[in-house]
Scaffold this motif. Structure first.
Motif, PDB file in Angstrom:
ATOM      1  N   UNK A 143       0.841  -1.198   0.000  1.00  0.00           N
ATOM      2  CA  UNK A 143       0.000   0.000   0.000  1.00  0.00           C
ATOM      3  C   UNK A 143       0.878   1.251   0.000  1.00  0.00           C
ATOM      4  N   UNK A 144       0.665   2.095  -0.977  1.00  0.00           N
ATOM      5  CA  UNK A 144       1.503   3.277  -1.129  1.00  0.00           C
ATOM      6  C   UNK A 144       2.656   3.068  -2.081  1.00  0.00           C
ATOM      7  N   UNK A 145       2.986   1.803  -2.325  1.00  0.00           N
ATOM      8  CA  UNK A 145       3.982   1.449  -3.318  1.00  0.00           C
ATOM      9  C   UNK A 145       5.371   2.033  -3.107  1.00  0.00           C
ATOM     10  N   UNK A 146       6.075   2.149  -4.211  1.00  0.00           N
ATOM     11  CA  UNK A 146       7.456   2.639  -4.220  1.00  0.00           C
ATOM     12  C   UNK A 146       7.555   4.050  -3.662  1.00  0.00           C
ATOM     13  N   UNK A 147       6.575   4.899  -3.984  1.00  0.00           N
ATOM     14  CA  UNK A 147       6.609   6.287  -3.516  1.00  0.00           C
ATOM     15  C   UNK A 147       6.621   6.353  -1.988  1.00  0.00           C
ATOM     16  N   UNK A 148       5.730   5.631  -1.339  1.00  0.00           N
ATOM     17  CA  UNK A 148       5.655   5.666   0.126  1.00  0.00           C
ATOM     18  C   UNK A 148       6.906   5.052   0.748  1.00  0.00           C
ATOM     19  N   UNK A 149       7.392   3.975   0.147  1.00  0.00           N
ATOM     20  CA  UNK A 149       8.594   3.321   0.656  1.00  0.00           C
ATOM     21  C   UNK A 149       9.780   4.282   0.623  1.00  0.00           C
ATOM     22  N   UNK A 150       9.945   4.993  -0.492  1.00  0.00           N
ATOM     23  CA  UNK A 150      11.033   5.963  -0.599  1.00  0.00           C
ATOM     24  C   UNK A 150      10.842   7.139   0.351  1.00  0.00           C
ATOM     25  N   UNK A 151       9.624   7.647   0.418  1.00  0.00           N
ATOM     26  CA  UNK A 151       9.332   8.810   1.257  1.00  0.00           C
ATOM     27  C   UNK A 151       9.668   8.533   2.717  1.00  0.00           C
ATOM     28  N   UNK A 152       9.480   7.308   3.141  1.00  0.00           N
ATOM     29  CA  UNK A 152       9.739   6.938   4.533  1.00  0.00           C
ATOM     30  C   UNK A 152      11.193   6.557   4.791  1.00  0.00           C
ATOM     31  N   UNK A 153      12.026   6.633   3.761  1.00  0.00           N
ATOM     32  CA  UNK A 153      13.443   6.331   3.929  1.00  0.00           C
ATOM     33  C   UNK A 153      13.734   4.861   4.143  1.00  0.00           C
ATOM     34  N   UNK A 154      12.927   4.000   3.577  1.00  0.00           N
ATOM     35  CA  UNK A 154      13.132   2.555   3.729  1.00  0.00           C
ATOM     36  C   UNK A 154      14.323   2.109   2.882  1.00  0.00           C
ATOM     37  N   UNK A 155      14.919   0.942   3.203  1.00  0.00           N
ATOM     38  CA  UNK A 155      16.100   0.473   2.465  1.00  0.00           C
ATOM     39  C   UNK A 155      15.797   0.137   1.010  1.00  0.00           C
ATOM     40  N   UNK A 156      16.690   0.544   0.123  1.00  0.00           N
ATOM     41  CA  UNK A 156      16.548   0.254  -1.303  1.00  0.00           C
ATOM     42  C   UNK A 156      17.878  -0.281  -1.829  1.00  0.00           C
TER      43      UNK A 156
END
Length: 238
Positions: free
Chosen positions: A70-83
């Motif tokens: 939920x929220x996809x790549x955008x939310x994951x990046x916005x929250x500073x999650x590991x990539x």
């Protein structure tokens, strides 16, 4: 495979806590470079997520236990999650596709039966401008007839996703959105769009709202608009 609509979405918190699970497989379905059926759409995050709902639709009906972030790549990046930029390969395995894999898809004949006999509610997942015939063409590529399939109601796929977070609106708001569009809580529904992508987001939203008798008209306007013998309604011509 879960048939509980509560399991169809996972949060970024959940995914972050389960990244190391040995039985978890993560696939990137990002469609950020795709302008979608409505260039300049006020909700580009929803457009990007349609590729995830398309993949989910195919995998779910094949029998895979699959969920969307939920929220996809955008939310994951916005929250500073590991990539990572490293390619990932999973070991091959054996998978048996469900015999009723086609239950989530509708054909032209199914849609015609719905138009003439009311066998299903028909949902146009395109923009209100497209539905109302205010655009000259269906994307400029899917035919030149204006409007929508006769007897279809309009539920724009992008209206089901929050434009700021990219997350699906909550269950109560989804149910209200469908109810105000004239859809019953249950009952057969066929969704369509231009090429069977955005329609999967509307179908996914219906499942989140608790309606599981949903099929996507896969050929959508690519087939319907191109055949002058298939009924369409152009509200702008009235």
């Amino acid at each position: 495979m879960s048939e509980n609509d509560r399991d169809y979405l996972v949060s970024t918190d959940w995914l972050a806590a389960h990244l190391g699970d040995s039985d978890l497989r993560i696939f990137d379905c990002t469609g950020s470079v795709y302008a979608g059926p409505n260039p300049g759409t006020p909700n580009p995050l929803a457009v990007g997520q349609t590729w995830a709902t398309r993949a989910w639709w195919l995998l779910h009906h094949a029998g895979v236990d699959v969920a969307i972030l939920d929220g996809g790549w955008f939310k994951w990046l916005t929250e500073g999650r590991p990539v990572s930029a490293d390619a990932v390969e999973y070991d091959p395995t054996t998978f048996v596709v469900r015999k009723d894999v086609g239950r989530g898809l509708a054909t032209k004949e199914h849609v015609l039966d719905a138009v003439h006999n009311g066998s299903a509610a028909i949902v146009d997942s395109l923009s209100p401008q497209s539905y109302n015939g205010e655009e000259d063409k269906q994307y400029g590529t899917f035919g030149t007839r204006r409007g929508h399939i006769t007897n279809a109601v309009n539920i724009y796929f992008a209206s089901l996703v929050d434009a700021d977070t990219g997350c699906f609106i909550d269950r109560d708001r989804l149910q209200d959105r469908f109810r105000t569009s004239g859809l019953d809580a249950q009952g057969k529904v066929i969704t369509y769009c231009g090429g069977g992508i955005g329609a999967t987001m509307t179908g996914f939203g219906l499942k989140l709202a608790g309606n599981h008798d949903v099929a996507v008209y896969d050929a959508s306007m690519m087939e319907w608009n191109a055949d002058p013998n298939l009924p369409m309604t152009d509200s702008s011509a009235v």
